[in-house]
Design an enzyme around this catalytic site. Structure first.
Site, PDB file in Angstrom:
ATOM      1  N   ARG A  41       6.276 -12.235   9.604  1.00 50.32           N
ATOM      2  CA  ARG A  41       6.991 -11.008   9.242  1.00 50.32           C
ATOM      3  C   ARG A  41       8.311 -10.943   9.993  1.00 50.32           C
ATOM      4  NH1 ARG A  41       2.679  -7.130  10.386  1.00 50.32           N
ATOM      5  NH2 ARG A  41       3.898  -5.896   8.951  1.00 50.32           N
ATOM      6  N   GLU A  83       0.879  -1.160   0.000  1.00 53.90           N
ATOM      7  CA  GLU A  83       0.000   0.000   0.000  1.00 53.90           C
ATOM      8  C   GLU A  83       0.925   1.220   0.000  1.00 53.90           C
ATOM      9  OE1 GLU A  83      -2.262   0.910   3.529  1.00 53.90           O
ATOM     10  OE2 GLU A  83      -3.515   2.336   2.437  1.00 53.90           O
ATOM     11  N   LYS A 135       5.117   0.733  10.145  1.00 52.98           N
ATOM     12  CA  LYS A 135       5.114   1.968   9.359  1.00 52.98           C
ATOM     13  C   LYS A 135       4.650   3.130  10.224  1.00 52.98           C
ATOM     14  CE  LYS A 135       3.703   0.193   4.861  1.00 52.98           C
ATOM     15  NZ  LYS A 135       2.702   0.371   3.802  1.00 52.98           N
TER      16      LYS A 135
END
Length: 557
Positions: free
Chosen positions: A261, A35, A271
């Site tokens: 992850r 994204e 983020k």
RNA sequence: UGCCCGAUGGUGUAAUGGUAGCACAACAGACUCUGAAUCUGUUUGUCAUGGUUCGAGUCCAUGUCGGGCAACCA
């Protein structure tokens, strides 16, 4: 095949091997679907290496697809940086650059199919009521009063949502699944919401946007993705992913596979937190050399190959884990040890006077550029009576095992002479050493004694008159605890910020470094690997970033 | 207290019913014109308890611990 190119097997490759062997697929298509709402970090690099690596090794295809379904946080700045970073990491998507926003028209058609099939309805509940009706994990939800709205009315309302007749949040299109499902995501999830927001690619063309769960599977299906690889937190979404594709007449039904992850010690990876550091000015930007972003690592001096090698070594599993950042550091040291030219640079200078060396004399001595690579050749380094050495390399009173300069001890000046320390001068007020004195043995030119005597220590130096003054930035980890995310009640991850994560010094460099260009990497002998900063280095006045220090078994003891 | 997932040395990861291996880290030694690199060696591991089996890290059961899920975010 170079060692770094040998793929490490993992559970995803086993699935693919099976699918290929069974004839489920003739070839594979993967995708990296960021994204564009932030910069890529090393965790994304893991995903990039996985998805593009799979495509490369299996002779398949990997698409770069921007999942731009929420205009409020997204921006072209992020699109551009992501494209640059993936390319820099060494991957190529060919013509397969896609945007979810290019499928918006198609997605609306699929949504209308769902409405017509009685699998979706327009709901009038407010966001608060919506939440109320959904229930909690331990209690089933309640059906919306609008759940059985007639198809025609749903269709009409959905079209008017699109036409912009309603305000944000007034209506929402929901899938009709099961309000009693133990999986919250199956309790009639929202699939389209009204959002009067400017989109970085479609402008003001749309005021309804699809939700991730609706959009993502369709994007995958439309692109013919065979294996849709994502991180563990989407595992609970998989039943919804599959349900949706089962309802619709789509070209294919990709298999979603989840992996863990990346977590790194002394680092935050979300983020949101990285953005917070940028916004608060804690770091200079997304590409601050202390950031775990791809752009930060690039600015710091990490190479694409070292990051790929790191990603290869950490493997791919479903186990939640915390990788030691020492492994990343090992990967860049390993590469640079083989490739980086050696130079001498004094980071914390103190003057060394060779008292029996002729005043005004300068001689050029030969230094080896890279002992690991004979082809790197040699260079000339000026030597004279006054030099700079590292303040650490002299001790007036030193322990027995101290191999550097101390009164009465002989050491080697790298590629120079053997010198014997005779004393020092100190500032009478502070006691700080201002000059160190020694005498040299003229018979040891180049660093070897004709009588074969050995010295234990070799130190680096720079001739004072010829030295190049330069700014050098010594970076350290941004946080001083292994898990900065672990904060006590009422604490904040920034409480763990390392106050000494950067130290800027004026260093004395050997004159050959005046030729260094932005992006050039060196080993400063005995101290570490450095790169001329890409933004701040100017011809003849380089600015250096320390990528990583050399290992130092002395400092530890 | 619901659902999903996971658990192998300090860390990361192999072993796919048959000798628990590799890497990083740590430590020790050798070598060295970088206290680097290189080389050699050492320490440390199958979450627990049952079961199946000639044989279990692997299969089954139960438990324990850890992670995820209740945005009209992705």
């Amino acid at each position: 095949m170079a060692a770094e190119d040998v793929p490490v097997s993992n559970f995803i490759r086993e699935i693919i091997d099976r699918d290929l062997a069974d004839g489920k697929h003739a070839s594979i298509v993967t995708r990296f679907p960021p994204e564009p709402n932030g910069y890529l970090h090393i965790g994304h690099a893991k995903s990039i290496c996985l998805n593009f690596g799979l495509a490369r090794d299996y002779n398949g295809q990997c698409n770069l697809r921007f999942d731009d379904t929420n205009p409020s946080a997204e921006d072209v700045e992020y699109v551009d940086s992501i494209i640059e970073d993936v390319r820099w990491l060494g991957f190529d998507w060919g013509k397969n650059l896609f945007f979810a926003s290019d499928y918006f028209e198609q997605m609306v058609a699929y949504a209308e199919d769902m409405i017509r099939n009685g699998k979706a309805y327009v709901c009038t509940l407010t966001p608060e009521e919506f939440k109320e009706y959904r229930g909690v994990p331990t209690r089933p939800g309640l059906p919306s009063p609008w759940r059985d709205r007639p198809v025609e009315e749903n269709l009409d309302l959905f079209r008017r949502m699109r036409a912009g007749e309603f305000a944000d949040g007034q209506y929402v299109l929901r899938a009709k699944i099961d309000m009693a499902s133990p999986n919250l995501h199956m309790r009639d999830p929202a699939i389209y919401r009204i959002k009067h927001a400017h989109h970085h690619r479609t402008g003001d063309r749309w005021c309804i946007y699809p939700m991730y769960d609706f959009a993502h599977g369709l994007e995958d299906a439309v692109e013919g993705i065979t294996h849709s690889i994502c991180t563990l937190e989407f595992e609970v979404h998989r039943p919804l992913y599959d349900w949706l594709l089962d309802q619709l007449d789509v070209p294919c039904h990709p298999q979603q596979i989840e992996f863990a992850r990346l977590n790194l010690t002394y680092t935050v990876m979300s983020k949101r937190k990285l953005l917070e550091l940028v916004r608060a000015g804690t770091v200079s930007g997304w590409d601050d050399p202390r950031m775990p972003t791809v752009s930060g690592l690039r600015r710091r001096g990490y190479t694409p190959a070292s990051i790929r090698e790191f990603c290869r070594r950490i493997g791919v599993t479903k186990t939640d884990s915390l990788t030691d950042i020492a492994l990343l550091e090992h990967c860049i040291r390993e590469e640079l040890n083989a490739t980086a030219p050696r130079v001498m640079a004094v980071l914390d200078p103190v003057k060394l006077v060779v008292t029996n060396y002729p005043e005004g004399q300068v001689e050029m001595l030969e230094g080896v550029n890279n002992p690991e690579d004979p082809a790197a050749g040699v260079r000339q380094v000026p030597f004279s009576r006054e030099l700079y050495i590292e303040r650490d390399d002299f001790m007036e009173e030193a322990p027995n095992k101290y191999f550097r300069l101390k009164p009465g001890q002989e050491v080697r000046l790298r590629y120079g002479y053997l010198v014997t320390c005779t004393g020092c001068r100190k500032d009478s007020a502070t006691g700080v050493v201002t000059e160190v004195y020694c005498t040299y043995d003229p018979a040891t030119r180049g660093g070897n004694a004709p009588d074969g005597r050995k010295v234990k220590g070799t130190i680096h130096w720079v001739a004072a008159a010829q030295a190049l003054d330069a700014e050098v930035r010594l970076f350290d980890r941004l946080f001083n605890v292994e898990r900065p995310d672990d904060v006590p009640e009422g604490g904040h991850f920034t409480d763990h910020l390392n106050p000494d994560s950067v130290k800027i010094v004026r260093a004395k460099l050997e004159p050959s470094l005046a030729q260094a260009l932005a992006g050039d990497r060196f080993q400063f002998e005995r101290t570490g690997y450095f790169m001329a900063d890409a933004k701040d280095s100017k011809p003849r006045t380089p600015v250096f970033n320390r990528i990583v220090p050399l290992r130092d078994s002395w400092a530890k003891s």
